[in-house]
Design an enzyme around this catalytic site. Structure first.
Site, mmCIF file in Angstrom:
data_model
loop_
_atom_site.group_PDB
_atom_site.id
_atom_site.type_symbol
_atom_site.label_atom_id
_atom_site.label_comp_id
_atom_site.label_asym_id
_atom_site.label_seq_id
_atom_site.Cartn_x
_atom_site.Cartn_y
_atom_site.Cartn_z
ATOM 1 N N GLY A 1 0.542 36.559 -4.895
ATOM 2 C CA GLY A 1 0.537 36.226 -6.315
ATOM 3 C C GLY A 1 -0.516 35.180 -6.598
ATOM 4 O O GLY A 1 -0.408 34.045 -6.123
ATOM 5 N N HIS A 2 -1.579 35.565 -7.317
ATOM 6 C CA HIS A 2 -2.661 34.641 -7.630
ATOM 7 C C HIS A 2 -2.626 34.330 -9.119
ATOM 8 O O HIS A 2 -2.856 35.209 -9.950
ATOM 9 C CB HIS A 2 -4.007 35.230 -7.221
ATOM 10 C CG HIS A 2 -4.166 35.366 -5.741
ATOM 11 N ND1 HIS A 2 -5.282 35.889 -5.137
ATOM 12 C CD2 HIS A 2 -3.335 35.024 -4.719
ATOM 13 C CE1 HIS A 2 -5.135 35.864 -3.816
ATOM 14 N NE2 HIS A 2 -3.953 35.353 -3.550
#
Length: 261
Positions: free
Chosen positions: A39-40
């Site tokens: 998850g960026h």
């Protein structure tokens, strides 16, 4: 030249924000490994969006989902729709490697079954199908993105699902057939959605960029201590997270690797 951004720890170092900050200096951004277990987060127009598969360069640059990535079509469809809501233009900027492996709904069931089977020894899997799809990749039984355009694609999926069901039986995992049918329907709907985007050969595309003197920014997922070979095994992810994975996962010569950030 290729610059790489990787995390030196176990993830959550802020890689997405750094990629988003630096991307104006590059011609294309690339994800080279991992799946939607990453998850960026980045801030666009004052709002935060979390990207799981698409490179964090998507709002300003050409952005390639590389061949070393594993793709959940349903999750990717949702992510693309969110990018559009945030003002991005995936039809213009998004490229999908044609040899990335597809995550099927039964990969997710296998991930859950395998984690449950470990009991107290479980390792904290995200249960998103990552380990089983990389297992299929190594076992040469997986399905790659480029095959979605083949006439027998659905038959290949049905065959792989049947094999997964046999494996689930070994874990005595109770399959809810109606729920699985619903997930398979979502899967095929997402596949049709993805066909409108550009699929490309990573080696040809990136080597053309590099030979033309263009700059590539490779975005790592997870982080160093989760590397399959050199991390805190067995508490690692199922892919190679280090910059050394880039040549093999993207099909580019190692001589182009420059800065590891």
């Amino acid at each position: 030249m290729i610059d790489t951004i990787i995390g030196p720890q176990w993830g959550d170092e802020g890689k997405g924000k750094i990629v988003h900050f630096l991307c104006d200096k590059y011609d294309i951004g690339v994800r080279y490994q991992g799946g939607n277990n990453a998850g960026h987060s980045l801030v666009v127009g004052g709002k935060t969006i979390v990207l799981h598969t698409v490179p964090s360069t998507i709002f300003t640059k050409a952005s390639l989902i590389g061949d070393g990535v594993v793709v959940n079509p349903v999750a990717l469809k949702i992510e693309i729709e969110q990018i559009i809501e945030f003002g991005g233009d995936p039809k213009k900027n998004l490229l999908i490697g044609n040899r990335a492996h597809l995550i099927l709904p039964t990969h997710i069931l296998l991930d859950k079954a395998q984690e449950l089977a470990k009991g107290e020894g479980k390792i904290g899997s995200t249960q998103k199908g990552i380990t089983p799809v990389y297992t299929d990749r190594s076992a040469r039984s997986g399905i790659i993105t480029g095959q979605i355009f083949e006439t027998d694609f659905k038959e290949k999926v049905v065959e792989l699902v049947a094999m997964h069901k046999k494996q689930l039986g070994l874990y005595s995992y109770d399959i809810n057939e109606s729920e699985l049918d619903a997930e398979m329907e979502k899967f095929f709907t997402a596949i049709e959605f993805l066909k409108q985007f550009t699929f490309a050969s990573c080696p040809y595309l990136l080597n053309d960029y590099l030979k033309a003197g263009k700059k590539v920014l490779a975005e790592g997922a997870q982080a160093t201590m989760l590397d399959l070979s050199f991390g805190c095994y067995p508490f690692v992810t199922s892919s190679r997270t280090l910059a050394t994975a880039i040549p093999s996962e993207l099909g580019v010569p190692a001589r182009y690797l420059e800065n590891v950030i």
